[in-house]
Design an enzyme around this catalytic site. Sequence first.
Site, PDB file in Angstrom:
ATOM      1  N   SER A  33      70.464 -50.956 -78.673  1.00  0.00           N
ATOM      2  CA  SER A  33      71.414 -49.964 -78.564  1.00  0.00           C
ATOM      3  C   SER A  33      71.443 -48.557 -78.045  1.00  0.00           C
ATOM      4  O   SER A  33      71.166 -49.021 -76.891  1.00  0.00           O
ATOM      5  CB  SER A  33      71.823 -49.720 -80.186  1.00  0.00           C
ATOM      6  OG  SER A  33      72.627 -49.202 -80.518  1.00  0.00           O
ATOM      7  N   ASP A 145      77.589 -54.189 -81.039  1.00  0.00           N
ATOM      8  CA  ASP A 145      75.763 -53.534 -81.092  1.00  0.00           C
ATOM      9  C   ASP A 145      74.900 -54.262 -81.714  1.00  0.00           C
ATOM     10  O   ASP A 145      75.070 -55.160 -82.327  1.00  0.00           O
ATOM     11  CB  ASP A 145      75.199 -52.647 -82.499  1.00  0.00           C
ATOM     12  CG  ASP A 145      74.647 -51.956 -81.820  1.00  0.00           C
ATOM     13  OD1 ASP A 145      73.712 -52.148 -82.454  1.00  0.00           O
ATOM     14  OD2 ASP A 145      74.729 -50.388 -81.859  1.00  0.00           O
TER      15      ASP A 145
END
Length: 256
Positions: A33, A145
Site C-alpha cells: 500500500s 490493497d
Amino acid sequence: MLSGGGARGIAHIGVIDALRQHGLEPDFISGSSAGAIVGALAAAGHSTETMLEFFEHESPFRFSMVTMRKPGILDTAKVVASFREYIPDDSFEALKIRLFLAATDIINARLKIFESGPLIPAILASCSMPMVFTPTEVDGRWYVDGGVINNFPVEPLRGRCDVMVGHYASPLRTMGQSDLRGVLAVSERALEVAMHFHSKQKFHECDVLLTCPELSQYGTFDSKHHRAIFEAGQRTTLAAIDSIKWAVDSVQKARS
C-alpha cells in the site's frame, strides 16, 4: 519492510532519510500500500525531498481522482500519469534496489507479490484501498490493497536479508463509538483492526522493528501534516539507529 498506512506511510520517507544519513541503504525493500509507493520511489533512487514532493503534489488522495462510474470513489487509472513523471522507466528491472510489492487478488482471494515487469501497475494494485479506490487490473486480474491480506510483507525478505528492519505505520488508534459515524469510518476501522492483528504476528521476524505511536493521531487521508508525519518516522529511526548499526556490524563481523 514498509507497511501500509495511507498518509501515515509518509513516515517511511523519514525512515529512509534517517538510514541514508548514516550511510545505510537497503539491498531489498518489501512494501504494501503506502509502503509500496514509498518503496518504489526510494528504490528508484529519489531523494527525500523529491519523495515528499510527490505526496505534496501528486498524491492519489486528490478530489480530481473521484469517479462515479467505477467500483470505487477514487479512480486509480487517473494516477498513472503522476507516477510516470517520477518513474519514467516503468520497470522493476530498472530500479536501483530490489523491490517486492504486495497486492490482493480480490476475485481469487490470493496474495500477489509483484517483483518483475511493469512497475506502476503493481504500485497501483498494492495501494487500491477497497471502497475508496477502484481495483487495478493487471494481466486480466483485479487487485486491491495489499494490506487486505498482508500489510506487513516480510515473506519476500525471508532468506534474503541478513538484517531485517521493519517500519509499521498503521498503529491501532484508540477509539470510541462516537468516532465511528458513517460506513466509511466503520469500514476503515475494521480493516485497520484486521491488518494490525495479522501484522503483529510477524513483528518478531524483524531484527529491528520501528513503530511510532504518534502516527495514530493522523488519519489515513491526512493532507495537512505531511512534514510532521515525515519527521515522526525520522525521529523514530534515529532513536533506534544504534540498534540498527549494531545488527549490521554483527553480521559483518561474523563474516570476517
